[in-house]
Design an enzyme around this catalytic site. Sequence first.
Site, short mmCIF file in Angstrom:
data_model
loop_
_atom_site.label_atom_id
_atom_site.label_comp_id
_atom_site.label_asym_id
_atom_site.label_seq_id
_atom_site.Cartn_x
_atom_site.Cartn_y
_atom_site.Cartn_z
N LEU A 70 3.59 4.85 5.57
CA LEU A 70 2.97 4.01 6.55
C LEU A 70 2.07 3.33 5.58
O LEU A 70 1.39 3.74 4.65
CB LEU A 70 2.01 4.70 7.62
CG LEU A 70 2.90 5.63 8.67
CD1 LEU A 70 2.01 6.49 9.34
CD2 LEU A 70 3.80 4.92 9.51
N GLY A 95 0.91 -1.29 -0.08
CA GLY A 95 -0.07 0.16 0.02
C GLY A 95 0.71 1.23 0.08
O GLY A 95 1.90 1.19 -0.77
N CYS A 96 0.38 2.27 0.96
CA CYS A 96 1.09 3.42 0.78
C CYS A 96 2.51 3.43 1.31
O CYS A 96 3.30 4.31 0.91
CB CYS A 96 0.49 4.52 1.71
SG CYS A 96 -1.40 4.96 1.25
N ALA A 97 2.92 2.52 2.10
CA ALA A 97 4.30 2.32 2.33
C ALA A 97 5.22 1.52 1.23
O ALA A 97 6.45 1.57 1.34
CB ALA A 97 4.20 1.41 3.66
N GLY A 98 4.55 1.14 0.26
CA GLY A 98 5.39 0.52 -0.64
C GLY A 98 6.48 1.28 -1.70
O GLY A 98 7.54 0.72 -1.93
#
Length: 360
Positions: A345, A143-146
């Site tokens: 995160l 997700g956003c941490a990728g």
Amino acid sequence: MPAVISIAEALPPYKVEQEHAVEFARELFSESYHDIGRLLKIFENGQIESRRFVKDIDWFREERSFKEKNDAYIEAAVELGTKAIVNCLSNRSFLKRQVECQEIDALFFVSTTGLATPSIDARIMNKLPFSPYAKRIPIWGLGCAGGAAGLSRAYEYCLAFPDAKVLVLSVEICSLTFQKNDRSKSNLVGTSLFADGVSCALVCGDAVNDLHAVRVPEITATQSTLMPESLDVMGWDIKNEGLYVIFSRDIPTIIESWLQPNVSAFLEMEGIEIGELRYFIAHPGGKKVLDAYANSLGIDIQMMEISREVLSKFGNMSSATILYVLKRHMELNPLAGEYGLAGALGPGFSSELLLMRWKE
């Protein structure tokens, strides 16, 4: 240490102003919520002005099958991913010369918004003249941490192979996960926030020292952290119709209580005080997330002004967003020796941190 040498984007074709997205959401959700006017204030409060999509907003008014949406994801991911790679390898704002595809040793492909096997990187390598021996490392589900995780894994690869040139390609077509019949508040929040974004970064080992035309951020350390028993904070609920967003309203509170000790332990291990950081290269998950970063870490909100600008102009593009933010920090051409902390995160619940120092 390995460094980020170049970054470039490939913009999806349709720009949607936030007021048009508000009217779309009002039309869709008004039958489910009698107080829809109050709920729609999240569009205004999120401080997003516009976003980019691979389809015109009218495309989303019709019922679409999981297959139709995923086919559109593959088509857009290959087209825009190819453009982002070409733009990155030829970006003379950062590079002394064009880098050829055949020079690339490994390609880390990051995405969480569609499915493809063979993976998108393989499909792109059939369109561009990569070496058939280049390593492919697709990363799905962060997700956003990728985006931050992709940079971290590229850093580790270049530590092992100091003469390596590695690409990190992030493709997130968040709009195609939209569920027209999901009237949950999580879907309403997602409708107000998420967008499509594609970006590519070139990371090189420290034996590659003849490419960068400006000062570049070398990655000096990274940290991945998983919060136990937090699987329900964010992610996908996968159903017959596709991907349904899971988005806890407690995310800002979780950040404020959890992020500070996580960051402090990381910086202490590296012998750096938080006051030594000149830049906080934050993934802008939303206005409340940026505010939670500032409250948790006790930093000046101005350190995240670029993150706010990216959020305002592009929305939350999941993993690609932090690469947009890092590119704009690199365009400032910071002084040699200045430190920055990159952070994002994602599902798990997890964080990815990178300590960066600019070098000549």
